[in-house]
Design an enzyme around this catalytic site. Structure first.
Site, PDB file in Angstrom:
ATOM      1  N   ASP A  68       6.050 -35.508 -55.154  1.00 42.55           N
ATOM      2  CA  ASP A  68       4.701 -35.341 -54.639  1.00 42.55           C
ATOM      3  C   ASP A  68       4.519 -36.427 -53.605  1.00 42.55           C
ATOM      4  O   ASP A  68       5.020 -37.548 -53.764  1.00 42.55           O
ATOM      5  CB  ASP A  68       3.636 -35.436 -55.733  1.00 42.55           C
ATOM      6  CG  ASP A  68       2.303 -34.872 -55.249  1.00 42.55           C
ATOM      7  OD1 ASP A  68       2.301 -33.782 -54.643  1.00 42.55           O
ATOM      8  OD2 ASP A  68       1.265 -35.525 -55.446  1.00 42.55           O
ATOM      9  N   PHE A 148       7.009 -31.708 -40.272  1.00 44.10           N
ATOM     10  CA  PHE A 148       6.015 -30.799 -40.851  1.00 44.10           C
ATOM     11  C   PHE A 148       4.895 -31.648 -41.431  1.00 44.10           C
ATOM     12  O   PHE A 148       4.947 -32.871 -41.428  1.00 44.10           O
ATOM     13  CB  PHE A 148       6.655 -29.892 -41.912  1.00 44.10           C
ATOM     14  CG  PHE A 148       7.359 -30.632 -43.021  1.00 44.10           C
ATOM     15  CD1 PHE A 148       6.710 -30.936 -44.202  1.00 44.10           C
ATOM     16  CD2 PHE A 148       8.677 -31.040 -42.870  1.00 44.10           C
ATOM     17  CE1 PHE A 148       7.348 -31.619 -45.219  1.00 44.10           C
ATOM     18  CE2 PHE A 148       9.336 -31.716 -43.885  1.00 44.10           C
ATOM     19  CZ  PHE A 148       8.662 -32.010 -45.061  1.00 44.10           C
ATOM     20  N   LYS A 171      14.095 -40.226 -39.379  1.00 40.22           N
ATOM     21  CA  LYS A 171      13.004 -39.978 -40.316  1.00 40.22           C
ATOM     22  C   LYS A 171      13.511 -40.050 -41.757  1.00 40.22           C
ATOM     23  O   LYS A 171      12.876 -40.667 -42.619  1.00 40.22           O
ATOM     24  CB  LYS A 171      12.369 -38.611 -40.054  1.00 40.22           C
ATOM     25  CG  LYS A 171      11.219 -38.307 -41.002  1.00 40.22           C
ATOM     26  CD  LYS A 171      10.735 -36.884 -40.902  1.00 40.22           C
ATOM     27  CE  LYS A 171       9.722 -36.608 -41.996  1.00 40.22           C
ATOM     28  NZ  LYS A 171       9.460 -35.205 -42.216  1.00 40.22           N
TER      29      LYS A 171
END
Length: 192
Positions: A68, A148, A171
């Site tokens: 999460d 995204f 990233k």
């Protein structure tokens, strides 16, 4: 060894798949015919990761990990936090979420924020938690085509480009999910 990544997000799945050791076969929720939306009703990022991993392990009896992630903006008292995916509504639209965040930050001098990822791994009857955090700031407009979620409006500390402008390998190396996944991968390599 087969392991399930409890996510319906194909971008996230593909990003993580590239990082796992070759002796692991990564299965998606679709691969195990889990098509329902897994509840995320905990009040922390870690709690939501645990809730999703536990759901898959109990219902499908697979080794599983779930993540999460939340974007925590200081000037907004930690918003959107656990509501990051549905900040602008249950349709979970990234463009709408970014628009709402930029609007709520309009005029704010403090644009500091952090991305936080928690991964809950259920394997061999045990649960392990891995966390990754990256500090940065929110831009005033969307920039970049890669990535995204909130990537087009988040600049990691020490960089001039947003996550949506940076190459994926950078990233993955410096990002919140990448840091948490690196800990997961290291654990799996040493234990399995």
């Amino acid at each position: 060894m087969k392991i399930v990544f409890a996510t319906h997000n194909t971008n996230k799945f593909n990003e993580v798949k590239k990082l796992l050791p070759s002796n692991f076969t990564l299965l998606s929720l679709a691969d195990i015919n889990c098509l329902e939306d897994i509840p995320e009703t905990a009040d922390t990022i870690e709690g939501n990761a645990i809730q999703k991993a536990d759901f898959v392990t109990k219902k499908y009896d697979f080794a599983c990990f779930s993540d999460d992630t939340g974007l925590l903006v200081n000037a907004l008292n930690g918003e959107p936090g656990i509501y990051s995916a549905r900040y602008a509504g249950e349709q979970k639209n990234a463009a709408d979420n970014m628009d709402k965040l930029l609007s709520n930050l309009s005029g704010s001098v403090d644009r500091s924020a952090q991305f936080k990822t928690a991964i809950a791994l259920n394997i061999d009857g045990e649960q392990h938690i891995f966390k990754g955090i990256v500090e940065g700031e929110i831009t005033t407009d969307k920039r970049g085509e890669k990535g995204f979620g909130y990537d087009p409006i988040f600049i990691p500390k020490g960089y001039q480009q947003t996550f949506a402008e940076l190459p994926i390998d950078i990233k993955n190396k410096i990002g919140h999910r990448g840091k948490a996944v690196q800990q997961l991968v290291q654990y799996l390599k040493t234990k399995h």
